[in-house]
Design a protein around this motif. Structure first.
Motif, mmCIF file in Angstrom:
data_model
loop_
_atom_site.group_PDB
_atom_site.id
_atom_site.type_symbol
_atom_site.label_atom_id
_atom_site.label_comp_id
_atom_site.label_asym_id
_atom_site.label_seq_id
_atom_site.Cartn_x
_atom_site.Cartn_y
_atom_site.Cartn_z
ATOM 1 N N PRO A 17 13.771 121.052 -13.218
ATOM 2 C CA PRO A 17 13.224 122.300 -13.743
ATOM 3 C C PRO A 17 13.769 123.520 -13.015
ATOM 4 C CG PRO A 17 11.490 120.673 -13.475
ATOM 5 C CD PRO A 17 12.710 120.106 -12.815
ATOM 6 N N VAL A 18 14.060 124.607 -13.789
ATOM 7 C CA VAL A 18 14.601 125.829 -13.184
ATOM 8 C C VAL A 18 13.500 126.532 -12.395
ATOM 9 C CG1 VAL A 18 15.667 128.060 -13.665
ATOM 10 C CG2 VAL A 18 16.236 126.069 -15.065
ATOM 11 N N SER A 19 13.874 127.005 -11.277
ATOM 12 C CA SER A 19 12.910 127.668 -10.408
ATOM 13 C C SER A 19 12.502 129.016 -10.992
ATOM 14 C CB SER A 19 13.518 127.863 -9.026
ATOM 15 O OG SER A 19 12.705 128.708 -8.240
ATOM 16 N N LEU A 20 11.263 129.413 -10.745
ATOM 17 C CA LEU A 20 10.779 130.723 -11.189
ATOM 18 C C LEU A 20 11.596 131.840 -10.571
ATOM 19 C CD1 LEU A 20 8.694 132.526 -12.594
ATOM 20 C CD2 LEU A 20 7.219 132.257 -10.587
ATOM 21 N N TRP A 21 12.033 131.639 -9.346
ATOM 22 C CA TRP A 21 12.821 132.675 -8.672
ATOM 23 C C TRP A 21 14.169 132.900 -9.366
ATOM 24 C CZ3 TRP A 21 10.456 135.850 -5.723
ATOM 25 C CH2 TRP A 21 9.294 135.436 -5.020
ATOM 26 N N ALA A 22 14.689 131.851 -9.995
ATOM 27 C CA ALA A 22 15.944 132.022 -10.723
ATOM 28 C C ALA A 22 15.759 132.964 -11.909
ATOM 29 C CB ALA A 22 16.451 130.651 -11.210
ATOM 30 N N PHE A 23 14.615 132.820 -12.625
ATOM 31 C CA PHE A 23 14.320 133.735 -13.736
ATOM 32 C C PHE A 23 14.167 135.162 -13.232
ATOM 33 C CE2 PHE A 23 12.895 129.805 -15.870
ATOM 34 C CZ PHE A 23 13.585 129.937 -17.055
ATOM 35 N N VAL A 24 13.485 135.335 -12.136
ATOM 36 C CA VAL A 24 13.273 136.675 -11.576
ATOM 37 C C VAL A 24 14.602 137.308 -11.203
ATOM 38 C CG1 VAL A 24 12.249 137.963 -9.669
ATOM 39 C CG2 VAL A 24 10.951 136.116 -10.774
ATOM 40 N N ALA A 25 15.479 136.536 -10.587
ATOM 41 C CA ALA A 25 16.782 137.067 -10.170
ATOM 42 C C ALA A 25 17.611 137.500 -11.370
ATOM 43 C CB ALA A 25 17.521 136.008 -9.345
ATOM 44 N N CYS A 26 17.606 136.670 -12.443
ATOM 45 C CA CYS A 26 18.348 137.035 -13.649
ATOM 46 C C CYS A 26 17.812 138.303 -14.280
ATOM 47 C CB CYS A 26 18.280 135.881 -14.659
ATOM 48 S SG CYS A 26 19.219 134.415 -14.157
ATOM 49 N N GLY A 27 16.499 138.449 -14.314
ATOM 50 C CA GLY A 27 15.896 139.651 -14.868
ATOM 51 C C GLY A 27 16.311 140.898 -14.113
ATOM 52 N N ILE A 28 16.342 140.812 -12.788
ATOM 53 C CA ILE A 28 16.733 141.969 -11.970
ATOM 54 C C ILE A 28 18.179 142.351 -12.257
ATOM 55 C CG2 ILE A 28 17.140 142.733 -9.605
ATOM 56 C CD1 ILE A 28 14.747 141.016 -8.782
ATOM 57 N N VAL A 29 19.054 141.331 -12.384
ATOM 58 C CA VAL A 29 20.470 141.600 -12.672
ATOM 59 C C VAL A 29 20.626 142.314 -14.018
ATOM 60 C CG1 VAL A 29 22.681 140.519 -13.181
ATOM 61 C CG2 VAL A 29 21.315 139.700 -11.261
ATOM 62 N N LEU A 30 19.892 141.866 -15.042
ATOM 63 C CA LEU A 30 19.987 142.493 -16.359
ATOM 64 C C LEU A 30 19.498 143.935 -16.346
ATOM 65 C CD1 LEU A 30 18.782 139.560 -18.644
ATOM 66 C CD2 LEU A 30 21.105 140.430 -18.402
ATOM 67 N N ILE A 31 18.416 144.195 -15.636
ATOM 68 C CA ILE A 31 17.885 145.561 -15.551
ATOM 69 C C ILE A 31 18.890 146.485 -14.886
ATOM 70 C CG2 ILE A 31 16.095 146.980 -14.493
ATOM 71 C CD1 ILE A 31 14.166 144.640 -14.901
ATOM 72 N N VAL A 32 19.477 146.034 -13.792
ATOM 73 C CA VAL A 32 20.458 146.856 -13.077
ATOM 74 C C VAL A 32 21.681 147.114 -13.954
ATOM 75 C CG1 VAL A 32 21.998 146.930 -11.083
ATOM 76 C CG2 VAL A 32 19.660 146.084 -10.823
ATOM 77 N N ALA A 33 22.160 146.053 -14.635
ATOM 78 C CA ALA A 33 23.334 146.219 -15.486
ATOM 79 C C ALA A 33 23.060 147.188 -16.635
ATOM 80 C CB ALA A 33 23.758 144.850 -16.041
ATOM 81 N N GLY A 34 21.869 147.097 -17.229
ATOM 82 C CA GLY A 34 21.519 148.013 -18.306
ATOM 83 C C GLY A 34 21.489 149.452 -17.843
ATOM 84 N N GLY A 35 20.960 149.677 -16.652
ATOM 85 C CA GLY A 35 20.926 151.036 -16.123
ATOM 86 C C GLY A 35 22.310 151.598 -15.899
ATOM 87 N N ILE A 36 23.221 150.755 -15.411
ATOM 88 C CA ILE A 36 24.596 151.216 -15.166
ATOM 89 C C ILE A 36 25.290 151.567 -16.474
ATOM 90 C CG2 ILE A 36 26.858 150.502 -14.314
ATOM 91 C CD1 ILE A 36 25.397 148.789 -12.241
ATOM 92 N N LEU A 37 25.156 150.675 -17.480
ATOM 93 C CA LEU A 37 25.797 150.933 -18.774
ATOM 94 C C LEU A 37 25.198 152.152 -19.464
ATOM 95 C CD1 LEU A 37 26.113 147.284 -20.134
ATOM 96 C CD2 LEU A 37 27.948 148.738 -19.263
ATOM 97 N N GLY A 38 23.892 152.308 -19.370
ATOM 98 C CA GLY A 38 23.238 153.428 -20.027
ATOM 99 C C GLY A 38 23.628 154.763 -19.444
#
Length: 253
Positions: free
Chosen positions: A43-64
Motif C-alpha cells: 500500500p502507498v504511504s499517506l506521506w507519498a500522497f501528501v508529497a505529490c500534492g505539494i509538488v503539484l501546488i508548487v508547479a501550478g503556482g510557477i506556471l500560473g
C-alpha cells in the motif's frame, strides 16, 4: 496419589487445539503480507500522497505566474476561422432544379399559413374556405399574389362569397411569396410547370404597397379591374440549377 500422572481434562485439550489453530492462521496471514511487500505492491504511504500534492501546488503556482499561459486574450486570435480538413471543403447545399427548389420552400410556407384553412389537399370546405385547385392560382399571377398578400373579401369571380380571408403578407419575404405561389400552382392537381420567380415576387410586393386601398383586403371588383394580369419579371427555366437555400443560380463546379 501424585498429580504428575494425571491427564488433562477434556476442556484443557480443547483450549490447546484452538490455540494451535489460531497460531497457524496468524502465521499464514503474516506470510501473505510478506509476499505482497516482496512483490513491490505494498500500500502507498499517506506521506507519498501528501508529497505529490505539494509538488503539484508548487508547479501550478510557477506556471500560473509565468505570464500568459492561461490568459484567454493571448491564446485566442481575433477573427480566427479554422480551415476545413484537407479533402473536406464545405461545398454548400446540393443544387436543385428551380421548380423543385421553389416548391420545397413553398411547401413550408403553405403548411404554416394556408393549410389550416384550405386544408392539406387545398380543396377548402366549399363554404368559408374556397378551393385552390384549378381556380385563380393557375391563372393571372398578379391577381393571385394580391389575394395572398392582402386577403380577400366579398364575392369572387365565380359569384360566391366566402368568409373574409385575412392577409398573409405580414412578414412575408419575396422568397416566401415566390415559393408558395410556385408550390400551389404546381401541386394539388395544378401543373402550370412554371416558376414564380423572386423578381416577380418583388414586383408583387411593390404593386401591393402601391394599391389605392393599401392595407385593406382586395375585392373581386378590384382584382378584375386592376390585377387581372401576370406579374412582371424575367422568366426562369424550371430546370435551371439553383442553390435551394438562397434560390440563387448554383455556382459552376
Amino acid at each position: 496419589m501424585s498429580h504428575s500422572n494425571q491427564k488433562p481434562d477434556l476442556e484443557d485439550s480443547i483450549n490447546v487445539t484452538e490455540a494451535h489453530g489460531r497460531v497457524v492462521r496468524e502465521a499464514a496471514a503474516c506470510a501473505r503480507e510478506n509476499r505482497i511487500v516482496d512483490n513491490g505492491i505494498a500500500p502507498v504511504s499517506l506521506w507519498a500522497f501528501v508529497a505529490c500534492g505539494i509538488v503539484l501546488i508548487v508547479a501550478g503556482g510557477i506556471l500560473g505566474s509565468a505570464g500568459d499561459l492561461f490568459a484567454y486574450g493571448s491564446t485566442f486570435r481575433e477573427g480566427y476561422v479554422r480551415k476545413p480538413a484537407g479533402g473536406a471543403e464545405d461545398t454548400g447545399p446540393v443544387p436543385k432544379e428551380a421548380l423543385a427548389a421553389y416548391m420545397a420552400k413553398g411547401a413550408k410556407i403553405y403548411s404554416a399559413k394556408c393549410n389550416g384553412c384550405h386544408g392539406a389537399d387545398a380543396k377548402g370546405n366549399g363554404s368559408t374556405f374556397p378551393s385552390l385547385v384549378g381556380t385563380w392560382p393557375i391563372h393571372e399571377t398578379e391577381r393571385f399574389s394580391m389575394i395572398i398578400l392582402n386577403g380577400l373579401e366579398g364575392p369572387v369571380d365565380d359569384g360566391k362569397t366566402y368568409g373574409v380571408m385575412p392577409p398573409q403578407g405580414i412578414g412575408m419575404t419575396a422568397e416566401d411569396l415566390a415559393g408558395v405561389m410556385t408550390y400551389v400552382r404546381n401541386n394539388f392537381g395544378n401543373s402550370t410547370g412554371d416558376v414564380v420567380t423572386l423578381d416577380m415576387a418583388k414586383s408583387a410586393l411593390e404593386i401591393s404597397a402601391a394599391r389605392k386601398n393599401a392595407g385593406k383586403s382586395v375585392t373581386g371588383a378590384e382584382l378584375e379591374a386592376d390585377h387581372l394580369k401576370k406579374l412582371p419579371g424575367d422568366v426562369l427555366d424550371p430546370k435551371t440549377m439553383l442553390d435551394p437555400i438562397t434560390l440563387a443560380p448554383a455556382k459552376a463546379p
